[in-house]
Scaffold this motif. Sequence first.
Motif, PDB file in Angstrom:
ATOM      1  N   SER A   1      39.570  34.245  55.250  1.00 15.04           N
ATOM      2  CA  SER A   1      39.953  34.566  53.978  1.00 15.04           C
ATOM      3  C   SER A   1      41.313  33.888  53.818  1.00 15.04           C
ATOM      4  O   SER A   1      42.145  33.772  54.774  1.00 15.04           O
ATOM      5  CB  SER A   1      39.676  35.841  53.503  1.00 15.04           C
ATOM      6  OG  SER A   1      40.682  36.702  53.658  1.00 15.04           O
TER       7      SER A   1
ATOM      8  N   ASN B   1      42.326  26.649  37.716  1.00 19.29           N
ATOM      9  CA  ASN B   1      41.273  27.674  38.431  1.00 19.29           C
ATOM     10  C   ASN B   1      40.009  27.464  37.623  1.00 19.29           C
ATOM     11  O   ASN B   1      39.981  27.278  36.236  1.00 19.29           O
ATOM     12  CB  ASN B   1      41.758  29.067  37.981  1.00 19.29           C
ATOM     13  CG  ASN B   1      41.065  30.233  38.665  1.00 19.29           C
ATOM     14  OD1 ASN B   1      39.838  29.730  38.639  1.00 19.29           O
ATOM     15  ND2 ASN B   1      41.786  31.144  39.164  1.00 19.29           N
TER      16      ASN B   1
ATOM     17  N   GLY C   1      37.253  29.526  38.390  1.00 14.49           N
ATOM     18  CA  GLY C   1      36.531  30.865  38.540  1.00 14.49           C
ATOM     19  C   GLY C   1      35.579  30.601  39.935  1.00 14.49           C
ATOM     20  O   GLY C   1      35.756  29.660  40.759  1.00 14.49           O
ATOM     21  N   HIS C   2      34.729  31.654  39.936  1.00 15.10           N
ATOM     22  CA  HIS C   2      33.856  31.587  41.120  1.00 15.10           C
ATOM     23  C   HIS C   2      32.693  30.320  41.566  1.00 15.10           C
ATOM     24  O   HIS C   2      32.215  30.299  42.548  1.00 15.10           O
ATOM     25  CB  HIS C   2      33.126  32.877  41.323  1.00 15.10           C
ATOM     26  CG  HIS C   2      33.917  34.210  41.200  1.00 15.10           C
ATOM     27  ND1 HIS C   2      34.871  34.263  42.136  1.00 15.10           N
ATOM     28  CD2 HIS C   2      33.917  35.226  40.533  1.00 15.10           C
ATOM     29  CE1 HIS C   2      35.757  35.273  41.980  1.00 15.10           C
ATOM     30  NE2 HIS C   2      35.006  35.683  40.728  1.00 15.10           N
ATOM     31  N   LYS C   3      32.714  29.431  40.414  1.00 13.22           N
ATOM     32  CA  LYS C   3      31.767  28.348  40.738  1.00 13.22           C
ATOM     33  C   LYS C   3      32.564  27.228  41.010  1.00 13.22           C
ATOM     34  O   LYS C   3      33.314  26.770  40.014  1.00 13.22           O
ATOM     35  CB  LYS C   3      30.996  28.476  39.484  1.00 13.22           C
ATOM     36  CG  LYS C   3      29.723  29.073  39.589  1.00 13.22           C
ATOM     37  CD  LYS C   3      28.464  28.334  39.086  1.00 13.22           C
ATOM     38  CE  LYS C   3      27.191  28.812  39.251  1.00 13.22           C
ATOM     39  NZ  LYS C   3      26.412  29.312  37.999  1.00 13.22           N
TER      40      LYS C   3
ATOM     41  N   GLN D   1      40.593  32.805  48.643  1.00 12.17           N
ATOM     42  CA  GLN D   1      39.646  34.092  48.551  1.00 12.17           C
ATOM     43  C   GLN D   1      40.435  34.987  49.275  1.00 12.17           C
ATOM     44  O   GLN D   1      41.245  35.125  50.062  1.00 12.17           O
ATOM     45  CB  GLN D   1      38.762  33.482  49.926  1.00 12.17           C
ATOM     46  CG  GLN D   1      37.465  34.591  49.779  1.00 12.17           C
ATOM     47  CD  GLN D   1      36.574  34.369  50.952  1.00 12.17           C
ATOM     48  OE1 GLN D   1      36.896  33.678  51.950  1.00 12.17           O
ATOM     49  NE2 GLN D   1      35.306  34.951  51.115  1.00 12.17           N
TER      50      GLN D   1
ATOM     51  N   ASN E   1      36.577  39.508  48.584  1.00 14.83           N
ATOM     52  CA  ASN E   1      36.097  39.146  47.313  1.00 14.83           C
ATOM     53  C   ASN E   1      35.503  37.799  47.269  1.00 14.83           C
ATOM     54  O   ASN E   1      35.839  36.909  48.447  1.00 14.83           O
ATOM     55  CB  ASN E   1      37.234  39.120  46.415  1.00 14.83           C
ATOM     56  CG  ASN E   1      37.868  40.539  45.970  1.00 14.83           C
ATOM     57  OD1 ASN E   1      37.066  41.433  45.683  1.00 14.83           O
ATOM     58  ND2 ASN E   1      39.021  40.734  46.377  1.00 14.83           N
ATOM     59  N   PRO E   2      34.733  37.438  46.596  1.00 14.91           N
ATOM     60  CA  PRO E   2      34.211  36.069  46.570  1.00 14.91           C
ATOM     61  C   PRO E   2      35.059  35.129  46.168  1.00 14.91           C
ATOM     62  O   PRO E   2      36.072  35.157  45.593  1.00 14.91           O
ATOM     63  CB  PRO E   2      33.160  36.016  45.282  1.00 14.91           C
ATOM     64  CG  PRO E   2      32.913  37.591  44.877  1.00 14.91           C
ATOM     65  CD  PRO E   2      34.228  38.123  45.345  1.00 14.91           C
ATOM     66  N   ALA E   3      34.889  33.895  46.897  1.00 14.59           N
ATOM     67  CA  ALA E   3      35.973  32.569  46.606  1.00 14.59           C
ATOM     68  C   ALA E   3      36.179  32.252  45.281  1.00 14.59           C
ATOM     69  O   ALA E   3      35.386  32.280  44.620  1.00 14.59           O
ATOM     70  CB  ALA E   3      35.556  31.577  47.650  1.00 14.59           C
ATOM     71  N   CYS E   4      37.422  31.862  44.896  1.00 20.71           N
ATOM     72  CA  CYS E   4      37.609  31.206  43.630  1.00 20.71           C
ATOM     73  C   CYS E   4      37.791  29.815  43.813  1.00 20.71           C
ATOM     74  O   CYS E   4      38.352  29.378  45.038  1.00 20.71           O
ATOM     75  CB  CYS E   4      38.861  31.769  42.721  1.00 20.71           C
ATOM     76  SG  CYS E   4      38.515  33.273  42.119  1.00 20.71           S
TER      77      CYS E   4
END
Length: 499
Positions: free
Chosen positions: A221, A274, A276-278, A293, A297-300
């Motif tokens: 990460s 940015n 977001g998460h997708k 990341q 936490n999930p990556a952005c």
Amino acid sequence: MSSFVGAVDQGTTSTRFMVFDQAGNIVASAQQEHPQIFPQPGWVEHSPIDIARNTDAVIAEAMRSANLTAKDLVAIGITNQRETTMIWDRRTGEPLHNALVWQDTRVDPLVAYFSGQGGKDRFRALTGLPLASYFSGLKLKWLLDNVPNARALADAGDLLFGTMDTWVLWNLTGGANGGLHLTDVTNASRTQLMGLSSLQWEDQLLRTFSIPRSVLPKIASSSEVYGHVADGPLKGVPIAGILGDQQAALVGQTCFEPGEAKNTYGTGCFLLMNTGHKPVSSAAGLVTTVAYQLGRNPACFALEGSIAISGALVQWLRDNLGLIRNSGEIEALAASVQDNGDVYIVPAFSGLYAPHWKDHARGVITGLTRYANRGHIARAALEATAYQTRDVVAAMEQDSRIQLQELRVDGGMVVNDLLMQFQSDILDVSVVRPKVTETTALGAAYAAGLATGYWKSTDDLRRNWGVSHTWQPRMSKEDRGHLYSSWQKAVTRSFNWVE
Ligand SMILES: Nc1ncnc2c1ncn2[C@@H]1O[C@H](COP(=O)(O)OP(=O)(O)O)[C@@H](O)[C@H]1O
Ligand SMILES: O=P(O)(O)OC[C@H](O)CO
């Protein structure tokens, strides 16, 4: 008590070490340039030895200048010019070749070869990137195929590949004596070897490019304790953040919400938004990349408009044409004329990146008449950065369906008032410069400080962000339209120069 966080910023033209306090203020800083090596037209190299030496030197200098010791630092982060690719011998730490810099175009024939079997965008869905000389995977293939002994060493398990984050980390953590061989997700997302969904090296890509898995670093990460500095003035300090420099600037500008964007004006110019998460796939010529990341936490993700040459054009006027003695002088020279005198410079020195992706473009100066003078050339050079930014903003608005309200800026060129005003004029939006413009180093420090509890959350970081200056558009719609359409005409003149 430890009260600061540091960051190594290994950039294209220089290496810096900076130390920040909890409010994000700079408390110590040192910087050293390294030579740019141009062995042939289109080839650009750095000496990894210069870079390792400069990293040690700037750390020592900054620590000494502020009377700091290792005990004063909670952690350090690393940020770096992305994509620049090197290989070295695990047993000795000896590089096998100079690093191939991101701007280097020697893999153009490989780009043509792989594009010939399925088109330029054949790996876009998997990696977010078009095939281009810019990214690391093909550079690594070139090194493996062209450097004597490289494949044999790889077969023996003794060859290591790294981008500059990995090289700096490996050296700081002991080099041949136990150095860590690791990269972060943001840097890995620039290799074209990592899947954007899996965040892992993809066998399909390794097979296609004939890259042995054994040379690749572990992917981690962007914010966690990876290890500790082995020696020197930072001995024992945790290394707890790694981000590619453009992603680091996004974090340093605290663009944590989808739709927030920044543009960094250095050697090149890189506008990231940015998303977001997708990961958002681009239809307009941008790239999709990992933004950061933070720990588990999930990556952005981000959409990025990468421009290869902006400040580098100013350096070219300085070093190759001798029009100015230092970069700062360009502003007065550009201000010596009222307008660009209808001169446009398209600095396609490494082809054109976003949104055009034209490998075969090369630089042009258009609109010359006997009227044109040094001032017009200087002005056209600065304007080129602003027009290229407008090109990627248009693509960004198309892909994201978000209309930019303001542009946060940073990097070495944002001290240039004439350029920033022109940027605001040509975009017709406000351009906002924050108090700390060293957002790249700051972003890496933020990642390291978050991992070690120095800052509790991204809300703490947001509170540190403040405005130093805002430029408002003041150009007429007609003038803006006329200038931009001439620029677009000039861009087409640069296409298809190299056969
Ligand atoms: N006053 C200025 N006007 C225009 N360009 C400048 C000015 N000062 C520095 N630059 C350019 O900014 C770049 C350095 O910015 P920096 O953010 O340090 O770059 P990098 O991180 O790519 O090494 C150089 O290309 C330099 O020519
Ligand atoms: O080192 P910079 O600021 O020129 O940034 C270079 C970019 O990371 C290349 O992708």
